[in-house]
Design a protein around this motif. Structure first.
Motif, short mmCIF file in Angstrom:
data_model
loop_
_atom_site.label_atom_id
_atom_site.label_comp_id
_atom_site.label_asym_id
_atom_site.label_seq_id
_atom_site.Cartn_x
_atom_site.Cartn_y
_atom_site.Cartn_z
N TYR A 1 -7.09 -10.76 -1.08
CA TYR A 1 -8.01 -9.74 -1.58
C TYR A 1 -7.19 -8.62 -2.22
O TYR A 1 -6.35 -8.00 -1.56
CB TYR A 1 -8.86 -9.18 -0.44
CG TYR A 1 -9.96 -10.11 0.01
CD1 TYR A 1 -11.28 -9.88 -0.35
CD2 TYR A 1 -9.68 -11.22 0.80
CE1 TYR A 1 -12.31 -10.72 0.06
CE2 TYR A 1 -10.69 -12.08 1.21
CZ TYR A 1 -12.00 -11.82 0.84
OH TYR A 1 -13.01 -12.67 1.25
N GLN A 2 -7.43 -8.39 -3.51
CA GLN A 2 -6.65 -7.42 -4.26
C GLN A 2 -7.32 -6.06 -4.29
O GLN A 2 -8.54 -5.95 -4.40
CB GLN A 2 -6.43 -7.92 -5.69
CG GLN A 2 -5.55 -6.99 -6.54
CD GLN A 2 -5.21 -7.62 -7.87
OE1 GLN A 2 -4.43 -8.56 -7.95
NE2 GLN A 2 -5.81 -7.10 -8.93
N PHE A 3 -6.50 -5.04 -4.21
CA PHE A 3 -6.97 -3.65 -4.24
C PHE A 3 -7.78 -3.36 -5.50
O PHE A 3 -7.40 -3.74 -6.61
CB PHE A 3 -5.74 -2.74 -4.18
CG PHE A 3 -6.04 -1.27 -4.32
CD1 PHE A 3 -6.20 -0.47 -3.20
CD2 PHE A 3 -6.13 -0.67 -5.57
CE1 PHE A 3 -6.46 0.88 -3.32
CE2 PHE A 3 -6.39 0.69 -5.71
CZ PHE A 3 -6.56 1.46 -4.58
N HIS B 1 -11.56 -4.06 -2.02
CA HIS B 1 -10.77 -5.19 -2.50
C HIS B 1 -11.70 -6.28 -3.01
O HIS B 1 -12.84 -6.39 -2.57
CB HIS B 1 -9.91 -5.79 -1.38
CG HIS B 1 -9.02 -4.81 -0.68
ND1 HIS B 1 -9.51 -3.89 0.23
CD2 HIS B 1 -7.67 -4.63 -0.73
CE1 HIS B 1 -8.49 -3.18 0.71
NE2 HIS B 1 -7.38 -3.60 0.14
N LEU C 1 -2.27 -6.04 -1.73
CA LEU C 1 -3.03 -7.22 -1.33
C LEU C 1 -3.30 -7.17 0.16
O LEU C 1 -2.45 -6.74 0.95
CB LEU C 1 -2.27 -8.50 -1.67
CG LEU C 1 -2.24 -8.97 -3.12
CD1 LEU C 1 -1.34 -10.19 -3.24
CD2 LEU C 1 -3.64 -9.30 -3.62
N TYR D 1 0.81 -1.21 0.00
CA TYR D 1 0.00 0.00 0.00
C TYR D 1 0.85 1.27 0.00
O TYR D 1 0.38 2.32 -0.44
CB TYR D 1 -0.93 0.02 1.22
CG TYR D 1 -2.00 -1.04 1.17
CD1 TYR D 1 -3.28 -0.76 0.71
CD2 TYR D 1 -1.72 -2.35 1.57
CE1 TYR D 1 -4.25 -1.74 0.65
CE2 TYR D 1 -2.68 -3.34 1.52
CZ TYR D 1 -3.94 -3.03 1.05
OH TYR D 1 -4.91 -4.02 1.00
#
Length: 274
Positions: free
Chosen positions: A95-97, A129, A84, A57
């Protein structure tokens, strides 16, 4: 945990909050897992999770784009490895941005969608996400764990003239350039470093809920950080000074709170036994 108490928001029921249950557009079954809610300690249980891991991030690389959608401000990232999130209530799923969206109101005492024990905040930043096990974003909306939203509460503090939050200014200083609906501007790719302040201590709320924009799909694992980020009045006013499609200032874009309906809210704590 110390929270600044602010006046209670006048949360009158709108049509979406009437006794008639909302229905999904596909099956017609009632919706009982709607968001946002008040995170009330009476309905909260503590639970010990594995660490919640945030990866990528704060990288200072690639491109970050700030866009006025006509309803909110959105941040998207590209030309870089997307962040992630995994662990905690998400277990071993990645969980992807997707993007970041902002919610605010006309007054500094209200504007966030979630509250904590009826303590209201000025703004809420929601980082969306999608669960990569489903292969695409489009396949996530009908899954109970299809999406995860990492949510940060924002509080305006001090009197007019108080210095801006320098980390959050990486976003707000560019807002005058996107006053027109549909306009975009590239900003510094390290625009998310303000998140580190709220992540400096453990603990967060989590529950199963929905998106807070139509059609309110019940596909979200919510993770709400209870330590508010402090910003100046000048910084939140920059959001209120952008325009919708009618060239009117966007002064409110939050959804009213929904009934909990016997759901269990969990507080992730290292002191919990299980």
């Amino acid at each position: 945990m110390s929270l600044e108490k602010v006046p209670k928001r006048n949360n009158k029921k709108s049509k979406e909050n009437e006794n008639t249950p909302l229905s999904t557009s596909s099956s017609g079954t009632p919706k009982w897992r709607q968001s946002p809610i008040d995170l009330n300690s009476i309905n909260t249980w503590t639970k010990k999770y594995s660490p919640l891991l945030l990866n990528g991030y704060w990288l200072n690389e690639g491109i970050a784009t700030l866009t006025n959608t006509g309803r909110t401000v959105k941040i998207e990232l590209e030309d870089r490895k997307l962040p992630l999130m995994t662990g905690g209530p998400l277990k071993d799923q990645d969980y992807q941005f997707m993007n970041i969206q902002f919610r605010w109101g006309a007054e500094n005492c209200c504007g966030a969608e979630h509250s904590i024990d009826n303590h209201w905040y000025s703004m809420e930043v929601q980082i969306l996400h999608w669960n990569t096990q489903y292969g695409s974003i489009e396949k996530c909306y009908d899954k109970s764990d299809g999406m995860a939203i990492l949510s940060y509460l924002i509080q305006v503090v001090g009197c007019p003239g108080i210095p801006d939050n320098p980390m959050f200014a990486k976003i707000t200083q560019h807002l005058p350039r996107i006053k027109k609906m549909g306009s975009s501007v590239n900003i510094g790719p390290d625009c998310l470093r303000w998140m580190m302040e709220a992540c400096s201590e453990p603990g967060y709320y989590t529950y199963l809920g929905s998106l807070t924009t139509p059609p309110y799909h019940e596909c979200v694992v919510w993770i709400v950080i209870p330590r508010p980020i402090k910003i100046s009045a000048r910084q939140i006013d920059a959001f209120r000074n952008i325009y919708d499609k009618k060239w009117e200032p966007i002064v409110r874009n939050y959804r009213c709170q929904q009934n909990l309906r016997r759901r269990r809210v969990l507080y992730a704590s290292n002191s919990a036994v299980a």
